[in-house]
Design a protein around this motif. Sequence first.
Motif, PDB file in Angstrom:
ATOM      1  N   ARG A   1      -1.087  -0.060  13.505  1.00  0.00           N
ATOM      2  CA  ARG A   1      -1.205  -0.336  12.073  1.00  0.00           C
ATOM      3  C   ARG A   1      -2.662  -0.447  11.656  1.00  0.00           C
ATOM      4  O   ARG A   1      -3.052   0.007  10.580  1.00  0.00           O
ATOM      5  CB  ARG A   1      -0.451  -1.625  11.723  1.00  0.00           C
ATOM      6  N   LEU A   2      -3.476  -1.072  12.497  1.00  0.00           N
ATOM      7  CA  LEU A   2      -4.898  -1.193  12.199  1.00  0.00           C
ATOM      8  C   LEU A   2      -5.553   0.187  12.126  1.00  0.00           C
ATOM      9  O   LEU A   2      -6.344   0.476  11.222  1.00  0.00           O
ATOM     10  CB  LEU A   2      -5.591  -2.059  13.258  1.00  0.00           C
ATOM     11  N   LEU A   3      -5.215   1.052  13.080  1.00  0.00           N
ATOM     12  CA  LEU A   3      -5.777   2.404  13.075  1.00  0.00           C
ATOM     13  C   LEU A   3      -5.351   3.156  11.814  1.00  0.00           C
ATOM     14  O   LEU A   3      -6.162   3.859  11.180  1.00  0.00           O
ATOM     15  CB  LEU A   3      -5.312   3.164  14.318  1.00  0.00           C
ATOM     16  N   GLU A   4      -4.086   2.994  11.422  1.00  0.00           N
ATOM     17  CA  GLU A   4      -3.596   3.662  10.216  1.00  0.00           C
ATOM     18  C   GLU A   4      -4.353   3.173   8.981  1.00  0.00           C
ATOM     19  O   GLU A   4      -4.747   3.961   8.113  1.00  0.00           O
ATOM     20  CB  GLU A   4      -2.094   3.391  10.061  1.00  0.00           C
ATOM     21  N   ARG A   5      -4.560   1.854   8.905  1.00  0.00           N
ATOM     22  CA  ARG A   5      -5.279   1.299   7.759  1.00  0.00           C
ATOM     23  C   ARG A   5      -6.716   1.790   7.740  1.00  0.00           C
ATOM     24  O   ARG A   5      -7.272   2.140   6.680  1.00  0.00           O
ATOM     25  CB  ARG A   5      -5.219  -0.226   7.809  1.00  0.00           C
ATOM     26  N   TRP A   6      -7.360   1.804   8.900  1.00  0.00           N
ATOM     27  CA  TRP A   6      -8.735   2.256   8.992  1.00  0.00           C
ATOM     28  C   TRP A   6      -8.842   3.719   8.540  1.00  0.00           C
ATOM     29  O   TRP A   6      -9.763   4.102   7.810  1.00  0.00           O
ATOM     30  CB  TRP A   6      -9.255   2.120  10.418  1.00  0.00           C
ATOM     31  N   SER A   7      -7.890   4.522   8.983  1.00  0.00           N
ATOM     32  CA  SER A   7      -7.919   5.935   8.611  1.00  0.00           C
ATOM     33  C   SER A   7      -7.733   6.130   7.113  1.00  0.00           C
ATOM     34  O   SER A   7      -8.350   7.013   6.506  1.00  0.00           O
ATOM     35  CB  SER A   7      -6.812   6.698   9.376  1.00  0.00           C
TER      36      SER A   7
ATOM     37  N   GLU B   1       0.838  -1.210   0.000  1.00  0.00           N
ATOM     38  CA  GLU B   1       0.000   0.000   0.000  1.00  0.00           C
ATOM     39  C   GLU B   1       0.868   1.253   0.000  1.00  0.00           C
ATOM     40  O   GLU B   1       0.594   2.213  -0.740  1.00  0.00           O
ATOM     41  CB  GLU B   1      -0.929   0.000   1.214  1.00  0.00           C
TER      42      GLU B   1
ATOM     43  N   HIS C   1      -8.613   4.046   4.765  1.00  0.00           N
ATOM     44  CA  HIS C   1      -9.694   3.458   3.979  1.00  0.00           C
ATOM     45  C   HIS C   1     -11.062   3.824   4.521  1.00  0.00           C
ATOM     46  O   HIS C   1     -11.996   3.080   4.343  1.00  0.00           O
ATOM     47  CB  HIS C   1      -9.546   1.934   3.921  1.00  0.00           C
TER      48      HIS C   1
ATOM     49  N   LEU D   1     -13.367  -6.699  17.675  1.00  0.00           N
ATOM     50  CA  LEU D   1     -12.284  -6.936  16.735  1.00  0.00           C
ATOM     51  C   LEU D   1     -11.065  -7.402  17.527  1.00  0.00           C
ATOM     52  O   LEU D   1     -10.320  -6.593  18.082  1.00  0.00           O
ATOM     53  CB  LEU D   1     -11.959  -5.660  15.964  1.00  0.00           C
TER      54      LEU D   1
END
Length: 460
Positions: A452-458, A28, A460, A436
């Motif tokens: 990392r999950l928070l970054e991905r959520w932000s 990504e 997308h 989750l």
Amino acid sequence: MSPAHGVDDEAVAVVGLACRVAGADSAEEFWRLLASGTGAVTRDERTGRWAGRIAHKDRFDAAFFGISPREAAAMDPQQRLMLELTWEALEEARIVPADLGATRTGVFAGIINDDYATLVRRTGPAAVSGLTATGLHRGMVANRVSYLLGLRGPSLTVDCAQSSSLVAVHLACESLRRGESTLALAAGVNLILAEESTLGMERMGALSPDGRCHTFDARANGYARGEGGAVVVLKRLADALADGDRVHCVIRGGAVNNDGGGTSLTAPERAAQEDVIRAALRRAGLTPGDIGYVELHGTGTPVGDPVEAAALGAVLGTARGDAGPLRVGSAKTNVGHLEGASGIVGLVKAALCLAHGTVPATLNHDTPHPGIPLDRLGLTVPTSAVPWPARPGRPRHAGVSSFGMGGTNCHLVLSEAPAPRPEAGPAPQAPGAVPLPLSARSEGALRAQAARLLERWSAH
């Protein structure tokens, strides 16, 4: 059923991928770097040399992989990088690594440099231990993964110079087609650790004095070296669709050959490059007009670029009918030349282009090389991002080239992923709040996972 529109026995799906290159720690991030037209090649203040370098290559969580600190210190960091990228690629493919034990999963790794061995040997016999033989052996780059996961498929390291990692992908696909492997991991890794390897390429005349790869440009004067690598997880397309896997792209066909003797050992040969592209296109069951983009070997060398352009023009550019000029580009202009790992980085870029329907800019291209008549060859080098429109009922297709300095050439033909099959039954209801769960082997790792999950959520 036509290979362009359905599932055939040759088709191999990329169901997972991971990469780490200069300026990007994931696929990504790599796409964001490409889409923004960013160059990640920088100059080292200590040595004054240019390269696309990755961060933290000295860090490794040995305990995570069940390796002692002493053994980890004896290991070439390229083995460590291979382990990390493999784990990330399997996670991205939604495959639990522990579930692969005793399966016919193959590992095919392209690697050509062993700078760490040079560093160890500099220090003399005192640095040699019982772990040195395996720690410095390039064959162990693949074997470490097979041992860690308990895999029973082929496990081998490929070295045919700069085309090594794309040839590794080709061999992995062939293993799947023969039924020798049921799943395959194909990879390439490259780290710059010893001054000697850079000096060798510099004195050969391969490196750009200004640290820029000017692909197909009049200023072509060599390349900048690059670090990093990539791993792709492969399955036969029919199996991937039956298993409900997410497919990033499809490898339709490929071919490998050798120049067979040119003007010198390291001089490219046009006829051989034409032959390998024709063979790959024929095996994919496609025509020149079907190919919308080719990720070049594209090193920006004054000898190699005109030969590559002439071969592409003869096979794909001038035989396109009304399809328009063929778009070509090179990730080396963004992240440098990853040498033995460059081919698989090019494959990841091409897969991302197919998925996003965009061809990013090729950097450092102002004036075409005088030996590359782009219009006459039917080629074009985008200098800004170009949309790649979908054609109803006809998937996008791309080619990827990688050439070794000893004459081993490889070309693969990719297609965009097939559209997901509609699910039968009533449409699912929108869920309310759901838990989750996250897991990790330490508190610090758990916090990193959450970040990392928070970054991905932000994003997308």
